[in-house]
Design a protein around this motif. Structure first.
Motif, PDB file in Angstrom:
ATOM      1  N   LYS A  80      12.797 -38.894  55.240  1.00  0.00           N
ATOM      2  CA  LYS A  80      11.207 -38.297  54.236  1.00  0.00           C
ATOM      3  C   LYS A  80      10.702 -37.794  55.611  1.00  0.00           C
ATOM      4  N   LEU A  81       9.916 -36.362  55.691  1.00  0.00           N
ATOM      5  CA  LEU A  81       9.204 -35.827  56.807  1.00  0.00           C
ATOM      6  C   LEU A  81       8.005 -35.426  55.698  1.00  0.00           C
ATOM      7  N   SER A  82       7.079 -35.604  56.024  1.00  0.00           N
ATOM      8  CA  SER A  82       5.859 -35.498  55.333  1.00  0.00           C
ATOM      9  C   SER A  82       5.512 -33.978  56.000  1.00  0.00           C
ATOM     10  N   ASP A  83       6.084 -33.072  56.033  1.00  0.00           N
ATOM     11  CA  ASP A  83       4.926 -32.091  57.027  1.00  0.00           C
ATOM     12  C   ASP A  83       6.703 -31.091  57.193  1.00  0.00           C
ATOM     13  N   MET A  84       7.713 -30.638  56.705  1.00  0.00           N
ATOM     14  CA  MET A  84       9.453 -30.118  57.230  1.00  0.00           C
ATOM     15  C   MET A  84       8.941 -29.158  57.889  1.00  0.00           C
ATOM     16  N   SER A  85       8.046 -27.928  57.776  1.00  0.00           N
ATOM     17  CA  SER A  85       7.710 -27.226  58.511  1.00  0.00           C
ATOM     18  C   SER A  85       7.384 -27.346  60.302  1.00  0.00           C
ATOM     19  N   LEU A  86       6.506 -28.215  60.290  1.00  0.00           N
ATOM     20  CA  LEU A  86       6.187 -28.709  61.480  1.00  0.00           C
ATOM     21  C   LEU A  86       7.300 -29.696  61.999  1.00  0.00           C
TER      22      LEU A  86
END
Length: 104
Positions: A80-86
């Motif tokens: 899981k990622l906290s910020d997909m665009s980053l």
């Protein structure tokens, strides 16, 4: 499988040998500890980060070895990622760091 200390040291060496990511990243190893990268500094201290990646230590190693596709890991909930665009903007740097650090 590498211990948390071994994995932290591998990431520390990899971070020192390549260009900085330019953003702080925390690897939350889901109950097995955490690794925080901030520039060339790598520690097991908890703290804020621009991007938090939640993944088991075993899956992190599998991704570093090319045995687990990161996109598949995300789609199945294994990562899981906290910020997909980053994460997408840092993809090349993170992938290179994992490859340099996870594979002995």
């Amino acid at each position: 499988m590498a211990t948390l200390d071994e994995l932290t040291e591998r990431i520390r060496r990899a971070a020192a040998s390549g260009p900085p990511l330019g953003r702080s990243v925390k690897l939350d190893l889901r109950g097995e500890g955490l690794i925080r990268l901030d520039g060339q500094r790598v520690s097991n201290d908890d703290g804020p980060a621009d991007l938090v990646v939640s993944v088991t230590r075993a899956d992190l190693e599998r991704m570093g070895k090319g045995e687990l596709d990161p996109v598949r890991a995300m789609m199945t909930g294994r990562m899981k990622l906290s910020d997909m665009s980053l994460a997408l903007s840092l993809k090349t740097g993170i992938q290179a760091l994992f490859e340099r650090s996870v594979v002995p």
